[in-house]
Design an enzyme around this catalytic site. Structure first.
Site, short mmCIF file in Angstrom:
data_model
loop_
_atom_site.label_atom_id
_atom_site.label_comp_id
_atom_site.label_asym_id
_atom_site.label_seq_id
_atom_site.Cartn_x
_atom_site.Cartn_y
_atom_site.Cartn_z
N ASP A 1 13.33 53.96 -21.57
CA ASP A 1 14.40 53.86 -20.41
C ASP A 1 15.48 54.95 -20.98
O ASP A 1 16.60 54.82 -20.99
CB ASP A 1 14.99 52.57 -20.84
CG ASP A 1 14.01 51.35 -20.13
OD1 ASP A 1 12.84 51.73 -19.76
OD2 ASP A 1 14.58 50.30 -20.44
N GLU B 1 13.65 51.18 -16.64
CA GLU B 1 14.07 49.92 -16.13
C GLU B 1 14.50 50.01 -14.73
O GLU B 1 15.36 50.87 -14.53
CB GLU B 1 15.06 49.20 -17.15
CG GLU B 1 15.22 47.65 -16.77
CD GLU B 1 16.36 47.08 -17.55
OE1 GLU B 1 16.68 47.76 -18.74
OE2 GLU B 1 16.73 46.07 -17.27
N LYS C 1 9.40 49.31 -15.00
CA LYS C 1 9.29 47.99 -15.41
C LYS C 1 10.60 47.16 -14.70
O LYS C 1 11.86 47.73 -14.73
CB LYS C 1 9.47 47.77 -17.00
CG LYS C 1 10.64 48.38 -17.58
CD LYS C 1 10.35 48.53 -19.18
CE LYS C 1 11.27 49.19 -19.91
NZ LYS C 1 12.51 48.25 -19.80
N LYS D 1 12.97 43.96 -19.59
CA LYS D 1 13.45 44.56 -20.82
C LYS D 1 11.97 45.29 -21.44
O LYS D 1 12.13 46.30 -21.94
CB LYS D 1 14.35 43.65 -21.54
CG LYS D 1 15.61 43.06 -21.15
CD LYS D 1 16.32 44.14 -20.44
CE LYS D 1 17.83 43.82 -19.91
NZ LYS D 1 18.44 44.39 -19.13
N VAL E 1 16.03 53.62 -25.68
CA VAL E 1 17.24 52.64 -25.72
C VAL E 1 17.10 51.60 -24.73
O VAL E 1 16.20 51.56 -23.94
CB VAL E 1 18.43 53.70 -25.14
CG1 VAL E 1 18.84 54.85 -25.76
CG2 VAL E 1 18.41 54.28 -23.68
N THR E 2 17.80 50.63 -25.38
CA THR E 2 18.68 50.46 -26.32
C THR E 2 17.95 49.64 -27.52
O THR E 2 17.02 48.94 -27.27
CB THR E 2 20.04 49.74 -26.06
OG1 THR E 2 19.67 48.38 -25.78
CG2 THR E 2 20.88 50.43 -24.80
N CYS F 1 15.63 46.91 -24.79
CA CYS F 1 14.40 47.15 -24.39
C CYS F 1 13.57 47.85 -25.60
O CYS F 1 12.18 47.46 -25.34
CB CYS F 1 14.60 48.27 -23.51
SG CYS F 1 15.47 47.33 -21.85
N GLN G 1 10.48 41.23 -43.87
CA GLN G 1 9.47 40.60 -44.49
C GLN G 1 8.07 41.20 -44.38
O GLN G 1 6.96 40.48 -44.12
CB GLN G 1 9.20 39.43 -43.15
CG GLN G 1 10.38 38.46 -43.14
CD GLN G 1 10.80 37.40 -42.11
OE1 GLN G 1 9.65 36.62 -42.11
NE2 GLN G 1 11.46 37.59 -40.77
N1 TIU Z 1 16.88 49.70 -21.58
C1 TIU Z 1 17.58 48.81 -21.90
O1 TIU Z 1 17.75 48.42 -23.34
N2 TIU Z 1 18.43 47.98 -20.96
C2 TIU Z 1 19.37 47.55 -21.12
O2 TIU Z 1 20.02 46.54 -20.31
N3 TIU Z 1 20.10 47.48 -22.45
C3 TIU Z 1 21.24 47.15 -22.60
O3 TIU Z 1 21.70 47.41 -23.96
N4 TIU Z 1 22.03 46.64 -21.65
#
Ligand code: TIU
Length: 206
Positions: free
Chosen positions: A3, A51, A108, A111, A136-137, A141, A181
């Site tokens: 993403d 996304e 997609k 997430k 990210v993030t 995701c 862990q």
């Molecule tokens: N790609 C992804 O992480 N989508 C999000 O919506 N991330 C946020 O941190 N909002």
């Protein structure tokens, strides 16, 4: 590569619509550029995810649509086109990390990169059992994708400097959670490393 879209990294997209400071993600871009160069040099399969939703929003859950304030929701008009809608400029991957020809792009609606996509099929067709997951993030995701992959028996290696979050403390703890862990065989969800370590290891192996 998860993403790395204008909608998350540039002002006016989905990330900003949710109230985030999008400049916080910029530090992940140069390490991602180096990671992509390493992966391509080593002949690894490079996959990109985005996304986003159908223009008719039929694949966007109402609970997700209502998350941002009116006028800043998925499908609403933003400076880079309709927010988080496939085909719009903001939905595309930033130029610095543009997919090369023949690198699959997985669109997609959620997430995780496995939910309602053909990613698992693509990986199986290529005999891939280990993923380097960046993007990210970190805690959204990237994490969801790592969790989905882990439950499917895939090994996940996460270069932390190639990931970014609007919340630096979430980024740090998300990486800790992946490696927690564990022992030499990996943490509960996989391994955490750096772009430099991956580039060095792949350089020695090729
Ligand atoms: N790609 C992804 O992480 N989508 C999000 O919506 N991330 C946020 O941190 N909002």
């Amino acid at each position: 590569m998860i993403d790395m879209q204008r909608d998350f990294l540039e002002p006016g997209g989905f990330g900003a619509a949710l109230g985030n400071d999008v400049s916080l993600l910029a530090s992940a871009v140069p390490p991602c550029q180096r990671l992509l160069a390493t992966a391509r040099r080593a002949g690894l399969t490079v996959l990109h995810t985005r996304e986003g939703h159908r223009p008719d929003l039929a694949d966007a859950p109402p609970a997700k649509l209502l998350r941002a304030p009116p006028g800043m929701r998925i499908g609403d008009a933003g400076p880079m086109g309709r927010i988080l809608v496939r085909g719009e400029a903001g939905h595309d991957i930033i130029a610095a990390l543009a997919p090369a020809p023949r690198e699959p792009v997985i669109d997609k609606p959620g997430k995780g990169a496995f939910y309602q996509t053909d990613l698992e099929l693509v990986l199986r067709n290529r005999g891939i059992d280990t993923l380097l997951v960046a993007g990210v993030t970190t805690e959204v995701c990237v994490h969801t994708t790592v969790r989905e992959a882990n439950d499917r028996g895939l090994r996940c290696i996460v270069p932390g400097d190639c990931c970014g979050s609007y919340f630096p403390r979430f980024h740090a703890v998300a990486l800790e959670m992946i490696a927690a862990q564990g022992g030499p065989g990996g943490g509960i969800f996989g391994w955490v490393t750096t772009e430099a370590a991956i580039t060095q290891a792949l350089g020695e192996a090729t």
